[in-house]
Scaffold this motif. Structure first.
Motif, PDB file in Angstrom:
ATOM      1  N   GLY A 278       0.846  -1.094   0.136  1.00  0.00           N
ATOM      2  CA  GLY A 278       0.007   0.215   0.769  1.00  0.00           C
ATOM      3  C   GLY A 278       0.540   1.384   0.130  1.00  0.00           C
ATOM      4  N   GLU A 279       1.790   1.336   0.093  1.00  0.00           N
ATOM      5  CA  GLU A 279       3.176   2.042  -0.190  1.00  0.00           C
ATOM      6  C   GLU A 279       3.208   3.188  -1.896  1.00  0.00           C
ATOM      7  OE1 GLU A 279       6.803   2.139   2.181  1.00  0.00           O
ATOM      8  OE2 GLU A 279       7.270   2.015   0.189  1.00  0.00           O
ATOM      9  N   TYR A 280       3.112   4.564  -2.044  1.00  0.00           N
ATOM     10  CA  TYR A 280       3.425   5.248  -3.075  1.00  0.00           C
ATOM     11  C   TYR A 280       4.487   5.711  -2.968  1.00  0.00           C
ATOM     12  CZ  TYR A 280       1.538   7.848  -6.964  1.00  0.00           C
ATOM     13  OH  TYR A 280       1.203   7.947  -8.378  1.00  0.00           O
ATOM     14  N   LEU A 281       5.375   4.504  -3.497  1.00  0.00           N
ATOM     15  CA  LEU A 281       6.920   5.573  -3.486  1.00  0.00           C
ATOM     16  C   LEU A 281       7.430   5.910  -4.672  1.00  0.00           C
ATOM     17  CD1 LEU A 281       9.671   4.790  -2.344  1.00  0.00           C
ATOM     18  CD2 LEU A 281       9.879   2.831  -4.364  1.00  0.00           C
ATOM     19  N   VAL A 282       7.761   7.292  -4.926  1.00  0.00           N
ATOM     20  CA  VAL A 282       8.479   7.772  -5.888  1.00  0.00           C
ATOM     21  C   VAL A 282       9.760   8.012  -5.504  1.00  0.00           C
ATOM     22  CG1 VAL A 282       8.222  10.181  -6.900  1.00  0.00           C
ATOM     23  CG2 VAL A 282       6.688   9.504  -5.346  1.00  0.00           C
ATOM     24  N   LEU A 283      10.162   7.694  -7.124  1.00  0.00           N
ATOM     25  CA  LEU A 283      11.948   8.123  -7.595  1.00  0.00           C
ATOM     26  C   LEU A 283      12.200   8.785  -8.260  1.00  0.00           C
ATOM     27  CD1 LEU A 283      12.147   4.143  -9.086  1.00  0.00           C
ATOM     28  CD2 LEU A 283      12.224   4.617  -6.752  1.00  0.00           C
ATOM     29  N   LEU A 284      12.906   9.890  -7.502  1.00  0.00           N
ATOM     30  CA  LEU A 284      13.063  11.053  -8.128  1.00  0.00           C
ATOM     31  C   LEU A 284      14.712  11.495  -8.579  1.00  0.00           C
ATOM     32  CD1 LEU A 284      12.074  14.022  -8.612  1.00  0.00           C
ATOM     33  CD2 LEU A 284      12.490  14.108  -6.056  1.00  0.00           C
ATOM     34  N   GLY A 285      14.714  11.592  -9.476  1.00  0.00           N
ATOM     35  CA  GLY A 285      15.708  12.215 -10.125  1.00  0.00           C
ATOM     36  C   GLY A 285      16.601  12.394 -11.371  1.00  0.00           C
ATOM     37  N   PRO A 286      17.116  13.235 -11.324  1.00  0.00           N
ATOM     38  CA  PRO A 286      18.217  13.897 -12.954  1.00  0.00           C
ATOM     39  C   PRO A 286      17.491  12.625 -14.055  1.00  0.00           C
ATOM     40  CG  PRO A 286      19.637  14.064 -11.804  1.00  0.00           C
ATOM     41  CD  PRO A 286      18.683  12.947 -10.753  1.00  0.00           C
ATOM     42  N   SER A 287      17.949  13.266 -15.456  1.00  0.00           N
ATOM     43  CA  SER A 287      18.200  11.755 -16.374  1.00  0.00           C
ATOM     44  C   SER A 287      19.473  11.503 -16.064  1.00  0.00           C
ATOM     45  CB  SER A 287      18.039  12.570 -17.910  1.00  0.00           C
ATOM     46  OG  SER A 287      17.346  12.953 -18.076  1.00  0.00           O
ATOM     47  N   GLY A 288      19.302  10.055 -16.203  1.00  0.00           N
ATOM     48  CA  GLY A 288      20.876   9.355 -15.990  1.00  0.00           C
ATOM     49  C   GLY A 288      20.845   9.076 -14.663  1.00  0.00           C
ATOM     50  N   SER A 289      19.469   9.074 -13.783  1.00  0.00           N
ATOM     51  CA  SER A 289      20.369   8.560 -12.291  1.00  0.00           C
ATOM     52  C   SER A 289      20.147   7.400 -11.809  1.00  0.00           C
ATOM     53  CB  SER A 289      19.503   9.529 -11.438  1.00  0.00           C
ATOM     54  OG  SER A 289      18.384   9.288 -11.728  1.00  0.00           O
ATOM     55  N   GLY A 290      19.366   6.745 -12.747  1.00  0.00           N
ATOM     56  CA  GLY A 290      18.798   5.480 -12.963  1.00  0.00           C
ATOM     57  C   GLY A 290      18.066   4.583 -12.627  1.00  0.00           C
ATOM     58  N   LYS A 291      16.295   5.330 -12.386  1.00  0.00           N
ATOM     59  CA  LYS A 291      14.980   4.806 -11.866  1.00  0.00           C
ATOM     60  C   LYS A 291      14.329   4.466 -13.081  1.00  0.00           C
ATOM     61  CE  LYS A 291      13.209  10.098 -13.282  1.00  0.00           C
ATOM     62  NZ  LYS A 291      15.111  10.654 -13.910  1.00  0.00           N
ATOM     63  N   THR A 292      14.495   5.271 -14.282  1.00  0.00           N
ATOM     64  CA  THR A 292      14.058   3.938 -15.415  1.00  0.00           C
ATOM     65  C   THR A 292      14.125   2.489 -15.703  1.00  0.00           C
ATOM     66  OG1 THR A 292      13.125   6.218 -16.338  1.00  0.00           O
ATOM     67  CG2 THR A 292      13.282   4.645 -17.116  1.00  0.00           C
ATOM     68  N   THR A 293      15.683   2.821 -15.243  1.00  0.00           N
ATOM     69  CA  THR A 293      15.829   1.205 -14.988  1.00  0.00           C
ATOM     70  C   THR A 293      15.685   0.649 -14.080  1.00  0.00           C
ATOM     71  OG1 THR A 293      18.206   2.398 -16.641  1.00  0.00           O
ATOM     72  CG2 THR A 293      18.029   0.241 -14.813  1.00  0.00           C
ATOM     73  N   LEU A 294      15.358   1.305 -12.901  1.00  0.00           N
ATOM     74  CA  LEU A 294      14.962   0.273 -11.374  1.00  0.00           C
ATOM     75  C   LEU A 294      13.888   0.395 -12.207  1.00  0.00           C
ATOM     76  CD1 LEU A 294      15.434  -0.605  -9.181  1.00  0.00           C
ATOM     77  CD2 LEU A 294      15.181   2.201  -7.865  1.00  0.00           C
ATOM     78  N   LEU A 295      13.014   0.816 -12.241  1.00  0.00           N
ATOM     79  CA  LEU A 295      11.353   0.924 -12.957  1.00  0.00           C
ATOM     80  C   LEU A 295      11.532  -0.206 -14.240  1.00  0.00           C
ATOM     81  CD1 LEU A 295       9.134   1.961 -12.232  1.00  0.00           C
ATOM     82  CD2 LEU A 295       8.872   2.958 -14.301  1.00  0.00           C
ATOM     83  N   SER A 296      12.488  -0.455 -14.696  1.00  0.00           N
ATOM     84  CA  SER A 296      12.014  -1.782 -15.677  1.00  0.00           C
ATOM     85  C   SER A 296      12.697  -2.836 -15.139  1.00  0.00           C
ATOM     86  CB  SER A 296      13.113  -1.083 -16.927  1.00  0.00           C
ATOM     87  OG  SER A 296      12.514   0.174 -17.720  1.00  0.00           O
ATOM     88  N   ILE A 297      13.272  -2.612 -14.474  1.00  0.00           N
ATOM     89  CA  ILE A 297      14.229  -3.830 -13.422  1.00  0.00           C
ATOM     90  C   ILE A 297      12.134  -4.618 -13.008  1.00  0.00           C
ATOM     91  CG2 ILE A 297      15.149  -5.342 -11.925  1.00  0.00           C
ATOM     92  CD1 ILE A 297      17.860  -3.708 -13.408  1.00  0.00           C
ATOM     93  N   LEU A 298      11.845  -3.664 -12.359  1.00  0.00           N
ATOM     94  CA  LEU A 298      10.954  -4.064 -11.373  1.00  0.00           C
ATOM     95  C   LEU A 298       9.722  -4.870 -11.980  1.00  0.00           C
ATOM     96  CD1 LEU A 298      10.786  -1.386  -8.151  1.00  0.00           C
ATOM     97  CD2 LEU A 298      11.630  -3.038  -8.117  1.00  0.00           C
ATOM     98  N   GLY A 299       9.701  -4.153 -13.208  1.00  0.00           N
ATOM     99  CA  GLY A 299       7.969  -4.605 -14.612  1.00  0.00           C
ATOM    100  C   GLY A 299       8.940  -5.914 -15.297  1.00  0.00           C
ATOM    101  N   GLY A 300      10.704  -6.078 -15.410  1.00  0.00           N
ATOM    102  CA  GLY A 300      10.509  -7.334 -15.780  1.00  0.00           C
ATOM    103  C   GLY A 300      10.944  -7.151 -16.973  1.00  0.00           C
ATOM    104  N   PHE A 301      11.118  -6.008 -18.008  1.00  0.00           N
ATOM    105  CA  PHE A 301      11.497  -5.543 -18.820  1.00  0.00           C
ATOM    106  C   PHE A 301      13.203  -5.886 -19.343  1.00  0.00           C
ATOM    107  CE2 PHE A 301       7.198  -3.147 -17.783  1.00  0.00           C
ATOM    108  CZ  PHE A 301       6.693  -3.604 -19.048  1.00  0.00           C
TER     109      PHE A 301
END
Length: 353
Positions: free
Chosen positions: A31-54
């Motif tokens: 039930g947690e709303y976790l927000v990944l915040l950072g500039p371009s190139g910080s790794g946040k989208t890569t982390l999301l893609s790994i969580l999603g299995g992409f």
């Protein structure tokens, strides 16, 4: 305490010789709303893609409800993703778009129609069931994409900058709707953004990333007011940074020497040596120091520039050194005036990196 919905263990990822995530470990609570915040190139989208299995990580594990999902493909893991471009099928009705995942899972037609209607009602779009995506506004299409993800009843919902294509007013409206929907469904959300205001408006837990590392993590008010690193202090908005030297520690009381003067601050775990004080513009006050505030010293105003959301003021200390402060815009700091600065202790961050 309940077990984490998601556990990330020693996660690293590299594209060739370039490492973009470095040994990340993180628990996401149900039930947690976790927000990944950072500039371009910080790794946040890569982390999301790994969580999603992409993407599959170079090293480490992703556990969902205690189950190792690290190598599990997206369609098999209990996650769904909402993308910035919505990725709706233009030839299908809104109802068919929402029910598409159920159809792929073999759910009967009547049942998937019922679930699609219920989920569209959840996002306030039950009247759009038979419309095509091109007949909807940007905000409505975003809600259809959200409904299509939620109808699958995921354990974890991933949002990849879902509000980035919306104008400012609609983005603010959708922030409120997203938060309300998340609380109603009780699903853990992980939301990627580079917008600091959006992050603070949505997050239960805010995670600041830099160069593939987690550099700050906590509730938004703590991260904003008392950041853990110099990077998060400056990335999260305007901040006054004052160099300091911890000259003595007695229990939890630290004595700090700055160019503006010497004062004491109550903090756990402070050590002697160099430090940086961080104070947001709206939290610095001028004038006599009240009993419940900490005096930051005094000096002569030598520059005062209106910057829109704050006032940039340079103060000359008794040593002759100039200290740049960022003050509220309504503070009338006049050139040549001698001022005393103060702030509430809980609004003063102390960094020792």
């Amino acid at each position: 305490m309940s077990a984490p919905a998601v556990s990330i263990r020693n996660l690293s990822h590299a594209f060739g010789a370039l490492t973009v995530l470095h040994e990340l470990s993180l628990d996401i609570e149900p039930g947690e709303y976790l927000v990944l915040l950072g500039p371009s190139g910080s790794g946040k989208t890569t982390l999301l893609s790994i969580l999603g299995g992409f993407l599959q990580p170079t090293k480490g594990e992703v556990l969902i409800d205690g189950r190792d999902c690290t190598r599990m493909p997206p369609a098999k893991r209990p996650t769904t993703t909402v993308f910035q471009d919505y990725a709706l099928f233009p030839h299908m009705s809104v109802g068919a778009n929402v029910a598409f995942g159920l159809r792929m899972n073999g759910v009967a037609k009547a049942e998937r129609a019922r679930q699609a209607r219920e989920t569209l009602a959840l996002v306030g779009l039950e009247q759009a069931l038979d419309k095509k995506p091109h007949q909807l506004s940007g905000g409505q299409r975003q809600r259809v994409a959200l409904a299509r993800a939620l109808v699958m009843k995921p354990r974890l919902l991933l949002l990849d900058e879902p509000l980035g294509a919306l104008d400012l007013g609609l983005r603010r409206q959708m922030q409120e709707e997203l938060k309300a929907i998340q609380k109603r469904v009780g699903t853990a959300f992980v939301h990627v953004t580079h917008d600091q205001e959006e992050a603070m408006a949505l997050a239960d837990v805010l995670l600041v990333m830099q160069d593939g590392r987690i550099v700050d993590q906590g509730d938004p008010e703590r991260v904003y007011t008392r950041p853990s690193t110099r990077f998060s202090a400056t990335f999260m908005g305007e901040n006054t940074l004052i160099d300091a030297q911890v000259t003595g520690v007695s229990g939890t009381t630290a004595t700090l020497q700055t160019a503006l003067g010497t004062f004491a601050l109550d903090r756990q775990g402070v050590r002697s040596g160099k430090a940086t004080l961080t104070i947001r513009p709206e939290n610095i006050r001028l004038g006599a120091t009240p009993p419940d505030h900490v005096s930051l010293g005094s000096g002569e105003v030598v520059e005062s520039v209106f910057q829109g959301s704050y006032r940039k003021v340079a103060v000359r200390a008794a040593s002759g050194q100039h200290i740049v402060l960022k003050l509220p815009v309504d503070v009338p700091a006049r050139i040549g005036e001698r001022v005393e600065m103060h702030a509430a202790p809980h609004h003063i961050g102390l960094l020792q990196e």
